[in-house]
Design a protein around this motif. Structure first.
Motif, PDB file in Angstrom:
ATOM      1  N   LEU A  37       0.826  -1.213   0.000  1.00 53.83           N
ATOM      2  CA  LEU A  37       0.000   0.000   0.000  1.00 53.83           C
ATOM      3  C   LEU A  37       0.858   1.260   0.000  1.00 53.83           C
ATOM      4  N   ILE A  38       1.947   1.243   0.757  1.00 54.35           N
ATOM      5  CA  ILE A  38       2.856   2.395   0.771  1.00 54.35           C
ATOM      6  C   ILE A  38       3.489   2.571  -0.606  1.00 54.35           C
ATOM      7  N   GLY A  39       3.933   1.472  -1.202  1.00 51.60           N
ATOM      8  CA  GLY A  39       4.538   1.541  -2.535  1.00 51.60           C
ATOM      9  C   GLY A  39       3.564   2.052  -3.581  1.00 51.60           C
ATOM     10  N   ARG A  40       2.337   1.558  -3.527  1.00 49.96           N
ATOM     11  CA  ARG A  40       1.320   2.005  -4.485  1.00 49.96           C
ATOM     12  C   ARG A  40       1.044   3.498  -4.314  1.00 49.96           C
ATOM     13  N   THR A  41       0.928   3.924  -3.066  1.00 51.57           N
ATOM     14  CA  THR A  41       0.700   5.344  -2.795  1.00 51.57           C
ATOM     15  C   THR A  41       1.884   6.175  -3.265  1.00 51.57           C
ATOM     16  N   ASP A  42       3.093   5.687  -3.025  1.00 52.84           N
ATOM     17  CA  ASP A  42       4.297   6.390  -3.460  1.00 52.84           C
ATOM     18  C   ASP A  42       4.304   6.578  -4.982  1.00 52.84           C
ATOM     19  N   ARG A  43       3.952   5.553  -5.703  1.00 54.45           N
ATOM     20  CA  ARG A  43       3.942   5.655  -7.177  1.00 54.45           C
ATOM     21  C   ARG A  43       2.914   6.662  -7.665  1.00 54.45           C
ATOM     22  N   VAL A  44       1.735   6.657  -7.052  1.00 58.46           N
ATOM     23  CA  VAL A  44       0.697   7.607  -7.456  1.00 58.46           C
ATOM     24  C   VAL A  44       1.119   9.031  -7.105  1.00 58.46           C
ATOM     25  N   VAL A  45       1.633   9.220  -5.900  1.00 55.91           N
ATOM     26  CA  VAL A  45       2.074  10.556  -5.483  1.00 55.91           C
ATOM     27  C   VAL A  45       3.210  11.039  -6.387  1.00 55.91           C
ATOM     28  N   SER A  46       4.159  10.173  -6.682  1.00 54.02           N
ATOM     29  CA  SER A  46       5.280  10.559  -7.549  1.00 54.02           C
ATOM     30  C   SER A  46       4.794  10.966  -8.936  1.00 54.02           C
ATOM     31  N   ARG A  47       3.872  10.195  -9.479  1.00 51.63           N
ATOM     32  CA  ARG A  47       3.339  10.519 -10.811  1.00 51.63           C
ATOM     33  C   ARG A  47       2.608  11.860 -10.795  1.00 51.63           C
ATOM     34  N   ARG A  48       1.732  12.035  -9.815  1.00 49.99           N
ATOM     35  CA  ARG A  48       0.965  13.277  -9.725  1.00 49.99           C
ATOM     36  C   ARG A  48       1.858  14.477  -9.426  1.00 49.99           C
ATOM     37  N   LEU A  49       2.858  14.287  -8.581  1.00 51.48           N
ATOM     38  CA  LEU A  49       3.791  15.362  -8.273  1.00 51.48           C
ATOM     39  C   LEU A  49       4.605  15.726  -9.505  1.00 51.48           C
ATOM     40  N   SER A  50       5.028  14.727 -10.247  1.00 52.25           N
ATOM     41  CA  SER A  50       5.773  14.958 -11.484  1.00 52.25           C
ATOM     42  C   SER A  50       4.940  15.782 -12.468  1.00 52.25           C
ATOM     43  N   GLU A  51       3.682  15.426 -12.619  1.00 49.70           N
ATOM     44  CA  GLU A  51       2.775  16.170 -13.512  1.00 49.70           C
ATOM     45  C   GLU A  51       2.587  17.611 -13.033  1.00 49.70           C
ATOM     46  N   ALA A  52       2.465  17.795 -11.722  1.00 53.11           N
ATOM     47  CA  ALA A  52       2.223  19.128 -11.163  1.00 53.11           C
ATOM     48  C   ALA A  52       3.457  20.023 -11.234  1.00 53.11           C
ATOM     49  N   LEU A  53       4.653  19.435 -11.117  1.00 54.81           N
ATOM     50  CA  LEU A  53       5.885  20.224 -11.097  1.00 54.81           C
ATOM     51  C   LEU A  53       6.426  20.520 -12.498  1.00 54.81           C
TER      52      LEU A  53
END
Length: 166
Positions: A37-53
């Motif tokens: 669950l932590i890994g899945r959340t990390d991947r989603v956050v990383s993707r969304r953060l990458s898109e936002a930045l």
């Protein structure tokens, strides 16, 4: 108490699978594990953060390194790598990029002649300030519907998990 009950169900219920309980026909069932669950959340956050930045000209590793320098002040390459959770080689490439963009200055460590200390420039701090609103929005989306006391508990628990694994 409700969290404990959910956790107990996640580890004992045959319907609690790595797909979040939605079993596929014929697919083997496996309990949901916290690291997954932590890994899945990390991947989603990383993707969304990458898109936002991206519109601000930043990658997640650049943003991470700049955030660490902002929080910690002046650091060596090795310290930056360790605190940014990246290899020394990756940190070196990030530092080269930041230096080329005018976001970091390198100065000799006054206590050790061979160590070079890195510090953010005013333009980097201004860029981080503009990123802050973007990151706050993303964090708000992620935490939507979660009570403030649970957010504080989540922060404490994630910090404890990381400390336990060091």
């Amino acid at each position: 108490m409700a969290t404990q009950t959910r956790r107990q169900r996640a580890t004992t219920s045959p319907s609690a699978t790595v797909t979040g309980g939605a079993e596929k026909a014929g697919a083997p069932s496996a309990p949901v594990r916290i690291p997954y669950l932590i890994g899945r959340t990390d991947r989603v956050v990383s993707r969304r953060l990458s898109e936002a930045l991206a519109p601000l000209g930043l990658t997640v590793p650049l943003f991470t390194a700049m955030s660490v320098l902002h929080a910690r002040g002046s650091l060596s390459n090795a310290q930056l790598a360790e605190r940014s959770l990246m290899s020394p080689q990756s940190a070196n490439e990030i530092v080269k990029t930041m230096q080329a963009k005018g976001w970091v200055v390198r100065e000799p460590d006054p206590t050790h002649g061979r160590i070079v200390m890195l510090s953010l420039t005013d333009s980097a701090r201004a860029l981080l300030a503009s990123c802050d609103e973007t990151v706050k929005r993303l964090e708000g989306e992620m935490l939507e519907g979660i009570a403030a006391e649970h957010v504080a508990l989540l922060e404490d628990l994630l910090i404890r998990c990381a400390k336990n694994l060091r």
